[in-house]
Every structure is written in C-alpha cells, then in structure tokens.
Write an enzyme that holds these catalytic residues in place. Structure first.
Site, PDB file in Angstrom:
ATOM      1  N   GLU A 400      -3.974  -6.034  -3.918  1.00 47.55           N
ATOM      2  CA  GLU A 400      -3.404  -6.007  -2.702  1.00 47.55           C
ATOM      3  C   GLU A 400      -4.589  -5.600  -1.595  1.00 47.55           C
ATOM      4  O   GLU A 400      -5.224  -6.795  -1.391  1.00 47.55           O
ATOM      5  CB  GLU A 400      -2.386  -4.809  -2.545  1.00 47.55           C
ATOM      6  CG  GLU A 400      -1.621  -4.699  -1.103  1.00 47.55           C
ATOM      7  CD  GLU A 400      -0.391  -3.872  -1.078  1.00 47.55           C
ATOM      8  OE1 GLU A 400       0.402  -3.883  -0.203  1.00 47.55           O
ATOM      9  OE2 GLU A 400      -0.191  -2.983  -2.136  1.00 47.55           O
ATOM     10  N   GLU A 662       0.258   7.191  -2.442  1.00 48.29           N
ATOM     11  CA  GLU A 662       1.187   6.292  -1.549  1.00 48.29           C
ATOM     12  C   GLU A 662       2.526   6.840  -1.491  1.00 48.29           C
ATOM     13  O   GLU A 662       3.302   6.437  -0.449  1.00 48.29           O
ATOM     14  CB  GLU A 662       1.133   5.231  -2.326  1.00 48.29           C
ATOM     15  CG  GLU A 662       2.075   3.997  -1.838  1.00 48.29           C
ATOM     16  CD  GLU A 662       2.035   2.675  -2.398  1.00 48.29           C
ATOM     17  OE1 GLU A 662       2.493   1.663  -1.971  1.00 48.29           O
ATOM     18  OE2 GLU A 662       1.630   2.598  -3.713  1.00 48.29           O
TER      19      GLU A 662
END
Length: 814
Positions: A400, A662
């Site tokens: 990502e 996260e």
C-alpha cells in the site's frame, strides 16, 4: 555566474528593500529583478530597534535558482538498462559545477567513483503525467582536470520503468562553459541489480559487478548504446522538499535461531528503511532477508499483515572477502529481519538497520511528568517519520504505502508541531492540485493509485485543511493565494453533490471506529468544515464577496445538518456515538439551547457507558480531546490520553508497540493490522496546544499572536514544550506543588501573547510574580514589570498580556 557585489559592499544589485517600518519579519516576498536560471544569489538583512538604531548586516546567505524554463533543458531522456555511463574531458578543474538530474522511478548518480549527495529513493513520487521532480547537486569538488566519468543506476520505483535525464553545467576559470547531457551517445548495461520493486524488495548479484564502471578509463566497449525513451509528460520542477535520506543506523538488540539455518534479528524498534548486510562466503552463496513487524509465538516472523508485498532482499555473494551491501531502490517497514542462506552463522554485527525517510528537521519537543505521555510521544515521532516518503503515506510495510488523504489531514497539525513541514507540505499541496479534476473533485490518494474519484469527503478535506494549517503554522499568505481558486472549485463540486445543502455520500466515514457513526454525518461535517475554511481564506485574502457567499452557505449547511441528524427526543446526533456528538460540537453546530445537552451526553457516554474509553475511529479522535478541552473537560481528555486498557494508546504501549497501530486492537489476522500507521497520532497536537499550552487565537497565523494556556490537570505535575516557529522559539515549562504554580514562557521577537496562569480551586490570597517582581496582588494587576502590559482575573485563572521575551511566572497562594 555568482553575484558577489552585495557581499563586498553591503549593497544589493538585485534588490534592496530599504528600511520598512513593519513587524512583518517573516514571509517577506522577494520583489527584485527577475531571477535567472542556474544562478547563485547572496543576501543579507539588518533590522532597526525601537530606538531606531540599525543593526549590523547579517552574514551573507545564499540561494540558487534551478532551471526555470523547459528550454533550459538540453539533455534527453534515455534508458535501455539499469546502469548508464559517459565520460568527458575538462581542460582544468571547474570553478563551479551543478548537476541537474531526474531518474525515474529512482536513481543513484555517481561521478568519478563516488556517490553524489546523500539522497536515496530520489526523486519524490508525483503524478508523473503532471509533474516530474529533479534535484540539483553542487559537484564542483567531484570533477577534475582531465578525464571524468558519470555513472547512473536506475530503479523502477513508482514510475514502473526506468528513464534518466541528466544535465551538468560546468564553469571553468575565465568563464568558459562546458555541458554534459544525457543522450543516446551514453552507454548502457544491466548491472548487478537483477530486480527491484518498492513492495517486493531488491535482488543483487555481486558477481555481475563491473568494477570501475563509474570511473574514467573504464572499458565500456561491450556496453550497448543508451536508448532514447519517451519523456514523461509532466512539468519538470525542482525538488524543493527535504529529500529521502538514510538518517540513522540501528544496531540489533537481539538475535535467535527458531529453526536450523533461520536467524531472526530484532532491532527493538519498528521503523522504515532497510538492512545493511555484512557477510563473508563463497561466490554464488545467496543470503535472503525477509522483513516483518510481528512474531509468532515460536519466534519466527509473522508476515500476515504485509499482505501481497514480498518485502525481501536477496544478495548473491561474489566471494571476495568481507562484503557489505544494502539495497538502493526499495524500502521496508519492519522491526524483525529473518536471514536465511547465510554462510556459517551470523552475529549481531552482521546486520545494521538503516533508518530511511524524508529528512525533515525536528522543530518541536514535548516531555511531561507522566511517563505514558512521553511513551505516546515517542510512538508518534517514529510513526510519523516512518511515513514520510516524499508524500505522507499511510503505512510503510504492506503493498500500500499510499498518500491516503484521510491519514494525511488528521496527522498534519501534529506533524507541523514536531517537524519543519513547510516545504514538505507545500509539495504535497501542489500534488493535490495536480490530482484535481477539471470539475473540482480530488482523489482519496495523492498521487492517485488506490481509492476513488471523487474522494470521500472525510478524505478530500485534506486539501483545504492542510492549506489552512500551513497558513496558521507558517503565516505564508502565498499558500492561500495559490490554492484559493482550486479550493473553491472543490467546494463547488461538493455543492453539486449536496441537495438541500446536506452532503451524504461516503465510503469510509469514521474509519476503524469501535462504534460506527453513519458516514453521511461525517461527510456533512467536513462539507461544513471545508466551507468554513474557504470563507476564512476569502476573508484573509480580502475577497469580501466570496467570504459572504461561503459564510451564508455555512449557515445553510448547519441548518440542514441539524435538521437531518439532530434527534430532539434523545438530545443527541444520529446514533449518539462519541463521534456523532463531538463532530458538530467541534464546529459549534448545535443550537445554543441544545449544546449543553449534547456535551453532557458525550461525556456521559465516555465516562459511564464506556468506562472512560474512546469508541471513535481515527477521524473522530482527532477532534475528541480538543472538544473536551474547549468545553472545560481537559481532565477527561487527559484521562483518555493516559488510559492503559483497551482501547487506548496506552494499550498499544502495554502490548509492546514502538510505533502507532492502524487499529485500536492488536488484531492478528492478515487484513488491516499495520503496526506502523501514523493516523492515531493526531493527539500529538493536543500535547503541545493543551498540556504545553502553546497555541494561537482562532484567527492567528504564523505565531504573531499567541495564547499560552497550559492545562494543569489531574496528577500531572509538570510539562515542558517548545516549538521552533517561523518567528523563533516558543517554549513553555510549568510545574506545580501545593500552593504554588510556576510557568516559564518564551515569546519570540515581534510576537505577543496572552498568558493564562491556572489557579487551583483551593488557592486563596493569590500573589503572582514575574521573576522577583509582583504583577498581581490583593486582587489586582500591579503594573511596572517590563514586557507585562496588563492582567485580569479569569474564571479559574489569571490572564496577562506580554510582549516578546522570556518570563518566569510564579503563583503562590494559601
């Protein structure tokens, strides 16, 4: 040409501003003769004090101008292999030489056997169809009389292929000019880097090295001619932001062998970069390094959360004594490295961790008596830096590593307090303009690869918000001027999607929340926030009609928001989650008669329903602690910040975190569990602004006016904070003991401040000193102390007006 007249005579031959009676000591825009490509300019300043006495001129400083016009570029884009070279002759050593280079996706420039500069993973990633960055290097000292060689290694990076543009402009004594330019006359060959990928890593076969290839006299007769390649369509722009560099080297803290032939190194810290390998062995031996943030219980690395990124580097030995190697065109996010194929058994000295990120300078410092706050600050520091790679990325380990706009805006305020982000965000804001579509919409990620067009409003808001934060932090009016029209286009696009002035489309909403909030509410909140920001910008720029238009729209959006989302039966917004109530409170959307009830329901939900824990996602938590502080509950905000059980920042620390996660939870499945995401670090701004008390008025910019209002809460005994602002250092340091509060404050030149000194409830008969002078006694201000111009009693504090300088306040009471 070097302009030296100013240095010799203290006279400017390009611009002399003359004496200007103003307190604008920052963001003074150059107004001299037009600047020319490739020139070096010198400048000096002096100032006058309040007695009209002039200072001496400062020492000369310099700046250089890049290549301003496309016609200044005479070089050609070339490729055909991942190593390129040329040689050239100089009649004498140069007096000045500059190398202008862009190598896509990444390059390493070498001259006469040495690497040029400290940049790695250069240039920064952009929307290549709109913009390509180039770097400029002073290579005067690297060139010599006689034969010289230039070599370049290329990696694919985000461009996905390899292309090189180099132009070296050389000036010899007497003014003779020599130019070295990339062209198909250069030679090309694929070198020892056999593969490179941002996600998958790099493979290097040392047996394929050609020693001396970057030196003069090398026999390149077996090399092919370089190929002319299609030029990227984007505008060539000088790379003005801090480059990505190797900024530190870490030593492993431990190593173990979970299975025969498998060695795991622990660096004790999650970080971005790569490993440097030191090995001795036979030719053809292949050492593989795989990177991970996590471990399984048996001590092997857990790579589930890096998803499809292979995140591995491979080195094939040439078999020539001790060999030291590190990759050039990849990076990883990791704490642990698994090594296999190592000849013999490695030791702790076999690997070093190379810390890599955009080399922004630290500008802020925060430390407190409560150790958990210092631990959280450390997580924020490492998490933020690990995600600065030319753009602000979401993570550094899986496939990502994108410029997600949601992550970018919630962390921007914190980042600007901790680091010098002026040039970095100036570039990123330009990236946003480059990504904007003709109808005004922008994308979820910038440069756009993942996500959608148009962006979720909670992501697209990064454009107006970061522009506004930059104005507040740096006071540079140009950032408002350059972006106003584009921001207006964005807001007008949102209006087209907002029937009855209510914007409801949403993809992500309050992402990774424990208790979900309807995405429509989150989107409409940011619609109103964006409109408010645009109205403020219009006011600053003197655009009265636009300011009036968007203030009226703000009123209409508020009415629509309350009509759609406020439930008069429950006294809450929408589903009554923490995020649902705190977001409208942040913008003062609730009607006055309902505001107290909404605030009570928010605090009740936090304290009683959830036992003083957050339930927000990363969007909501950005505004939670500031809202509580504004409404008189900084004590509750502090309790949330110092909580140690799930969900909290302290829970991450208790579970061994060295960077921010996260998710609130320590999820072990393969999806959505990065252990290095900066987005929950937004509370770092609250550390400085609330606990340190370093803030500005709502309409403040560039620290011209300050509000020093430290929150003295709960069991917190002292806090020290400082920020290097555009006007100079602002610092606070407070402590308390029974019957006593002390506050040290530094206000930079050409600034002033309102200083709030808290009074604890039990204190009576208060006397306040600045140094050894009394400034408050018997219930009234005592004038006469230099710099302290006024003082009044607040509700539970004392407020003093001060000018620039250092102050030592002491409050004593019974």
């Amino acid at each position: 040409m070097v302009l030296s007249l100013l240095r010799a005579k203290d006279q400017g031959d390009q611009w002399d501003s003359a004496k200007i009676a103003s307190d604008d000591s920052t963001q003074v825009v150059y107004q001299g003769k037009p600047l020319e490509s490739g020139r070096t300019y010198y400048w000096k300043v002096r100032w006058w004090d309040k007695e009209d006495r002039a200072s001496a001129y400062s020492s000369a400083a310099t700046f250089e101008v890049g290549l301003l016009d496309r016609d200044d570029w005479k070089a050609q884009w070339i490729g055909g292999a991942n190593q390129l070279r040329t040689e050239f002759e100089l009649a004498q050593a140069p007096v000045r030489a500059r190398a202008y280079v862009s190598g896509l996706g990444y390059y390493e420039l070498r001259i006469n056997g040495a690497k040029v500069g400290a940049n790695v993973l250069d240039p920064a990633w952009t929307t290549y169809s709109k913009r390509v960055l180039y770097s400029t290097y002073d290579v005067t000292g690297m060139l010599t009389s006689g034969r010289n060689a230039v070599g370049v290694m290329l990696g694919q990076g985000w461009y996905g292929k390899r292309a090189l543009l180099v132009q070296i402009e050389i000036e010899l004594a007497g003014g003779k000019q020599v130019a070295v330019r990339s062209s198909p006359a250069w030679k090309a060959k694929n070198g020892p880097i056999t593969s490179d990928s941002t996600y998958d890593g790099e493979a290097y076969d040392a047996r394929l090295e050609t020693p001396g290839w970057d030196r003069a006299g090398f026999d390149d007769s077996g090399w092919a001619a370089a190929e002319a390649v299609e030029a990227p369509k984007g505008e060539l722009s000088a790379q003005m932001l801090p480059a990505i560099q190797v900024v530190d080297t870490l030593v492993p803290v431990n190593m173990w062998t979970p299975h025969p032939g498998i060695y795991v190194f622990d660096f004790g810290q999650n970080f971005s970069g790569w490993a440097q390998l030191r090995v001795r062995g036979p030719s053809g031996a292949q050492v593989r390094m795989r990177f991970a943030e996590l471990l399984y219980d048996n001590g092997t690395i857990n790579r589930d959360n890096i998803e499809r990124a292979k995140s591995r580097d491979t080195y094939t030995l040439k078999g020539d004594g001790v060999e030291t190697w590190e990759p050039r065109f990849t990076y990883h996010g990791f704490r642990y490295v698994e090594v296999t194929g190592f000849p013999g058994a490695p030791g702790l000295d076999s690997l070093r961790g190379r810390v890599v990120h955009s080399a922004v300078e630290p500008t802020g410092s925060f430390v407190a008596s409560k150790q958990i706050l210092n631990q959280i600050q450390r997580l924020i520091h490492w998490g933020q830096l690990s995600n600065l790679f030319g753009i602000p990325t979401d993570c550094d380990q899986r496939n990502e590593r994108q410029g997600w706009m949601g992550d970018a805006h919630v962390t921007a305020e914190e980042a600007m307090l901790n680091f010098d982000m002026a040039a970095f965000y100036s570039n990123f804001v330009r990236d946003m303009r480059d990504a904007q579509q003709p109808d005004g919409e922008i994308s979820d990620t910038v440069p756009h690869i993942y996500g959608s067009y148009p962006a979720d409003p909670a992501w697209g808001t990064a454009y107006p918000q970061i522009v506004w934060y930059m104005w507040q932090q740096y006071g540079d009016r140009r950032v408002l001027e350059e972006n106003f029209d584009n921001l207006k286009k964005y807001v007008e696009f949102l209006r087209t999607r907002a029937p009855a002035n209510v914007l409801t489309y949403s993809y992500y909403g309050d992402w990774v929340a424990i208790e979900p909030t309807p995405g429509a509410l989150v989107s409409d909140f940011f619609f109103d926030y964006d409109v408010q920001i645009l109205a403020h910008i219009a006011k600053v720029l003197g655009k009265a009609d636009d300011a009036a238009t968007y203030l009226k729209l703000d009123t209409d959006i508020r009415e629509g928001f309350n009509k759609k989302f406020f439930n008069p039966d429950t006294g809450s917004y929408s589903t009554g989650t923490q995020t649902a109530n705190l977001l409208p409170l942040f913008l003062d959307i609730p009607p006055e008669k309902a505001r107290g009830g909404v605030t009570w329901r928010l605090t009740t939900d936090i304290v009683y329903t959830h036992n003083t824990h957050v339930t927000t996602g990363f969007i909501g938590v950005k505004y939670l602690l500031p809202v509580l502080t504004r409404f008189g509950r900084s004590d509750l905000a502090y309790e949330l910040a110092t909580q140690t059980t799930y969900p909290s920042w302290g829970f991450m620390i208790a579970r061994g975190a060295t960077t921010l996660w996260e998710l609130w939870q320590d999820k072990t499945g393969p999806a959505m569990n990065s252990h290095n995401h900066a987005m929950f670090g937004s509370l770092g701004a609250w550390f400085y602004q609330a606990l340190g008390g370093i803030a500005q008025p709502d309409d403040g910019a560039g620290y011209r006016h300050l509000r020093i209002d430290p929150q003295v809460v709960e069991d917190l005994r002292w806090v020290s904070a400082s920020v290097e602002t555009v006007r100079g250092r602002v610092s606070t340091s407070w402590s308390r003991s029974p019957g006593r509060v002390t506050l040290e404050v530094t206000i930079p030149p050409n600034s002033d401040a309102k200083v709030y000194i808290p009074q604890e409830e039990q204190m009576t008969d208060v006397t306040i000193y600045e140094g050894d002078r009394v400034i408050w006694e018997r219930g009234q201000f005592v004038p006469g102390t230099p710099g302290v111009t006024a003082g009044v009693k607040g509700h539970d504090d004392f407020i003093f007006d001060v000018g620039s300088g250092h102050y030592s306040f002491r409050l004593a009471g019974e």
